[in-house]
Enzyme design. Sequence first.
Site, mmCIF file in Angstrom:
data_model
loop_
_atom_site.group_PDB
_atom_site.id
_atom_site.type_symbol
_atom_site.label_atom_id
_atom_site.label_comp_id
_atom_site.label_asym_id
_atom_site.label_seq_id
_atom_site.Cartn_x
_atom_site.Cartn_y
_atom_site.Cartn_z
ATOM 1 N N ASP A 7 -28.498 -21.587 27.149
ATOM 2 C CA ASP A 7 -28.517 -20.170 26.759
ATOM 3 C C ASP A 7 -29.729 -20.016 25.842
ATOM 4 O O ASP A 7 -29.670 -20.376 24.672
ATOM 5 C CB ASP A 7 -27.227 -19.804 26.029
ATOM 6 N N GLU A 68 -30.221 -19.143 31.699
ATOM 7 C CA GLU A 68 -29.959 -17.700 31.834
ATOM 8 C C GLU A 68 -31.242 -16.984 32.245
ATOM 9 O O GLU A 68 -32.317 -17.243 31.724
ATOM 10 C CB GLU A 68 -29.446 -17.122 30.512
ATOM 11 N N ASP A 141 -23.388 -18.837 21.366
ATOM 12 C CA ASP A 141 -24.455 -19.439 22.181
ATOM 13 C C ASP A 141 -23.980 -20.739 22.834
ATOM 14 O O ASP A 141 -24.399 -21.073 23.943
ATOM 15 C CB ASP A 141 -25.682 -19.718 21.313
#
Lengths: 200, 200
Positions: A7, A68, A141
């Site tokens: 992330d 991501e 996160d």
Amino acid sequence: MRVLGVDPGLTRCGVGVLDSRPGRRAELVDVLVVRTPVDAPLAERLLALSVELEAAVERYRPDAVAVERVFSRHDVSTVMGTAQASGVALLAAARAGVPVGMHTPSEVKAAVTGSGRAGKEQVTTMVTRILGLAERPRPADAADALALALCHLWRGGAPVPAAAAGGPTAAQRAWAAAEAAARRPTRQGAALPPGVGPAL
Amino acid sequence: MRVLGVDPGLTRCGVGVLDSRPGRRAELVDVLVVRTPVDAPLAERLLALSVELEAAVERYRPDAVAVERVFSRHDVSTVMGTAQASGVALLAAARAGVPVGMHTPSEVKAAVTGSGRAGKEQVTTMVTRILGLAERPRPADAADALALALCHLWRGGAPVPAAAAGGPTAAQRAWAAAEAAARRPTRQGAALPPGVGPAL
């Protein structure tokens, strides 16, 4: 199959590593958050992040790295740093010859909660449940990185078309591995085993 | 003093190298454009760009790398790739222990044309004139990279405050150099000589 989810972020970058075997529940290998100081120069933050992500790829030797996919409609104040952090993550994977998968936030949320518009708490709840964790991963996160890795397993784990997913072709993987090997001693990138999915 | 300017981009990334000595006109060392295929996976494009930019830093051993500061108000369709390319450029500099300066497009245009709103043709014209080139650098990315290097020289060339410019402090530079040295054989980053400006 082992997936390392990232992330991306400069202030906090979540890293989650999962193992999956047919017929078994996905298993947590490690989860961590890489932090770089807000007041450090940008180039130094990117370098620090790069060093940590390359070390994680080296340590856990994943079969795939899931990152991501960042959009420009993200929070404008942080989107440039997030994009640069995601670039550093993609580069760390490519340098090690590890295939890459990219997933949008909606895809990740839909994979673990059934809804592309789920909130952060819901994602954390489902990640905790799916992996059978005793504690909720913190901060968000960390949970998001695990959700990304789960999403990658869930969506097949098999090689996604390169143009759509950002994953390399066999030739590109070989080239990347050769480039990486020429720069420093490293293992060759492991090919993604086809059709290996998660057991949930 | 030698400056390597980078106009970041995935499809075309301009690289311009200039030398400057007190009392002399800035001199062109080299200008090139790194291209990566539009249809290649993102991770492979970033790797290819990284390999080329690290090779350029290795070859030209600049005292500073100047990179365009990317904003989210750039063209939305390309801004993510541009941000990631700029991250790769910053990383290449940091890995080699070379100080970094970041300049906005307006600062670069104002430095070489006197107006922060100058067009691309005007920037190319002034870069050609200032460097005394026989031909206009093409494509615009090449001229922009040279303009960035000129801007960096023009604005003093001396170390800019780290927090403002993204340039490393002495301690961070030493740390970066140590990191880089630990990974592969490379020279130590040269410190920026203070007060060395361009002669035009």
